[in-house]
Design an enzyme around this catalytic site. Sequence first.
Site, PDB file in Angstrom:
ATOM      1  CG  HIS A  83      -0.951  18.472 -39.108  1.00  0.00           C
ATOM      2  ND1 HIS A  83      -1.630  18.343 -40.072  1.00  0.00           N
ATOM      3  CD2 HIS A  83       0.231  18.552 -39.366  1.00  0.00           C
ATOM      4  CE1 HIS A  83      -1.061  18.501 -41.243  1.00  0.00           C
ATOM      5  NE2 HIS A  83       0.204  18.675 -40.656  1.00  0.00           N
TER       6      HIS A  83
ATOM      7  CG  HIS B 102      10.481  16.791 -46.146  1.00  0.00           C
ATOM      8  ND1 HIS B 102      11.633  16.521 -44.998  1.00  0.00           N
ATOM      9  CD2 HIS B 102      11.067  16.051 -47.128  1.00  0.00           C
ATOM     10  CE1 HIS B 102      12.564  15.690 -45.622  1.00  0.00           C
ATOM     11  NE2 HIS B 102      12.132  15.489 -46.576  1.00  0.00           N
TER      12      HIS B 102
ATOM     13  CD  GLU C 168       8.487  21.943 -50.158  1.00  0.00           C
ATOM     14  OE1 GLU C 168       7.953  21.213 -49.330  1.00  0.00           O
ATOM     15  OE2 GLU C 168       8.269  21.289 -51.372  1.00  0.00           O
TER      16      GLU C 168
ATOM     17  CG  ASP D 286      18.003  17.476 -49.488  1.00  0.00           C
ATOM     18  OD1 ASP D 286      17.235  17.361 -48.709  1.00  0.00           O
ATOM     19  OD2 ASP D 286      18.630  16.833 -50.217  1.00  0.00           O
TER      20      ASP D 286
ATOM     21  CG  ASP E  34       5.352  15.496 -43.054  1.00  0.00           C
ATOM     22  OD1 ASP E  34       5.024  14.142 -43.478  1.00  0.00           O
ATOM     23  OD2 ASP E  34       4.369  16.345 -43.181  1.00  0.00           O
TER      24      ASP E  34
HETATM   25  N1  SAM Z   1       5.131  18.909 -43.409  1.00  0.00           N
HETATM   26  C1  SAM Z   1       3.889  19.302 -44.337  1.00  0.00           C
HETATM   27  C2  SAM Z   1       2.694  19.421 -43.426  1.00  0.00           C
HETATM   28  O1  SAM Z   1       2.602  18.591 -42.422  1.00  0.00           O
HETATM   29  O2  SAM Z   1       1.770  20.109 -43.877  1.00  0.00           O
HETATM   30  C3  SAM Z   1       3.562  18.355 -45.440  1.00  0.00           C
HETATM   31  C4  SAM Z   1       4.990  18.009 -46.306  1.00  0.00           C
HETATM   32  S1  SAM Z   1       4.596  17.087 -47.556  1.00  0.00           S
HETATM   33  C5  SAM Z   1       4.350  15.403 -46.841  1.00  0.00           C
HETATM   34  C6  SAM Z   1       6.231  16.638 -48.056  1.00  0.00           C
HETATM   35  C7  SAM Z   1       6.870  17.989 -48.512  1.00  0.00           C
HETATM   36  O3  SAM Z   1       8.381  17.567 -48.910  1.00  0.00           O
HETATM   37  C8  SAM Z   1       6.422  17.997 -50.273  1.00  0.00           C
HETATM   38  O4  SAM Z   1       6.010  19.203 -50.436  1.00  0.00           O
HETATM   39  C9  SAM Z   1       7.847  17.933 -51.001  1.00  0.00           C
HETATM   40  O5  SAM Z   1       7.877  18.945 -52.233  1.00  0.00           O
HETATM   41  C10 SAM Z   1       8.805  18.212 -49.952  1.00  0.00           C
HETATM   42  N2  SAM Z   1       9.854  17.715 -50.311  1.00  0.00           N
HETATM   43  C11 SAM Z   1      10.463  16.508 -50.836  1.00  0.00           C
HETATM   44  N3  SAM Z   1      11.643  16.157 -50.750  1.00  0.00           N
HETATM   45  C12 SAM Z   1      12.376  17.096 -50.205  1.00  0.00           C
HETATM   46  C13 SAM Z   1      13.667  17.384 -49.648  1.00  0.00           C
HETATM   47  N4  SAM Z   1      14.656  16.685 -49.654  1.00  0.00           N
HETATM   48  N5  SAM Z   1      13.540  18.654 -48.784  1.00  0.00           N
HETATM   49  C14 SAM Z   1      12.638  19.523 -48.515  1.00  0.00           C
HETATM   50  N6  SAM Z   1      11.521  19.313 -49.133  1.00  0.00           N
HETATM   51  C15 SAM Z   1      11.248  18.091 -49.641  1.00  0.00           C
END
Ligand code: SAM
Length: 287
Positions: free
Chosen positions: A19, A42, A121, A147, A168
């Site tokens: 961040h 993500h 998400e 996705d 991420d």
């Molecule tokens: N980017 C966020 C932040 O910095 O606050 C944190 C994200 S966290 C590390 C990863 C997220 O990706 C999780 O909430 C998970 O449910 C989601 N996720 C996993 N595979 C995904 C996909 N293929 N597409 C979108 N979201 C996905």
Amino acid sequence: MFSYRHGFHAGNHADVLKHMVLVQLLSHLLLKDKPFSVIDTHAGGGLYDLTSNYATKSGESAEGIAQIWPLRRDPGLPKAVAALLAQIARVNDGDTLKHYPGSPQIAAQMLREGDHLRLFEMHPTEIKLLQAHFASVKRGVNIQQADGFANLKACVPPPSRRGLVHIDPSYEIKDDYRHLLQVLREAVARFKTGVYAIWYPEVARRESNQFPAQLKRLAAELDVDWLHVTLRVKAASPDGLGLFGSGMFVINPPYTLYDMLAEAMPWLVETIGIDDHAAYTLEVQQR
Ligand code: SAM
């Protein structure tokens, strides 16, 4: 799949690095009047309560942001750390650190009218939290339960032709590493001037060890500039489990980012490093 909940990890050392870089990238895009888009493939839940059961059970923020927050009035703070703390202060009342903003919240609170935020998400609970969090925001934010990997290609270039793509994943499945390289290649081919910020974990796993070299090879092949920064807070544990550090790989970094991080990283190692293995690396390939 779907066992990962970012609430367990919110505000840990990896979030601090991620961040802090994100705030710098957004700040640089804000220097020009022209609107831009942020695509967060993500997104997570958007905002985290550090006093919730999730956060207190893991205690990860105690070794991350909770150590830095009390120092926020120190005039000697590195500029990039101070800029991150200013964003965190916007979701907290007074001196108590209760909330931690995820990447969607940080982006939303920094963007201007006319800029655009696109969030993906997949997790059924996280998406509900994210939608509820942004329920009152009518314009400029688009949220999809979809996705992020599969949808990135169609999002670039954004109509504004200026943008930041934040990738991420949770790396729950080792295929995330390969998948990321594939979608990044496609996205950069379509939107070569975009800024791309890729977070990855430092864990005892072959895919994680190989990843920075693979990212650098891809950037060379695509003929784009890059910056790579890592923060390690402790030695890898003998059982091979756990996150001991993380990295951010930025494609098309602003020219100011290296100096900002050169100032901040030694301070972070000193402040949140846990043992003698705490260290940072910082490299750039910029023409
Ligand atoms: N980017 C966020 C932040 O910095 O606050 C944190 C994200 S966290 C590390 C990863 C997220 O990706 C999780 O909430 C998970 O449910 C989601 N996720 C996993 N595979 C995904 C996909 N293929 N597409 C979108 N979201 C996905």
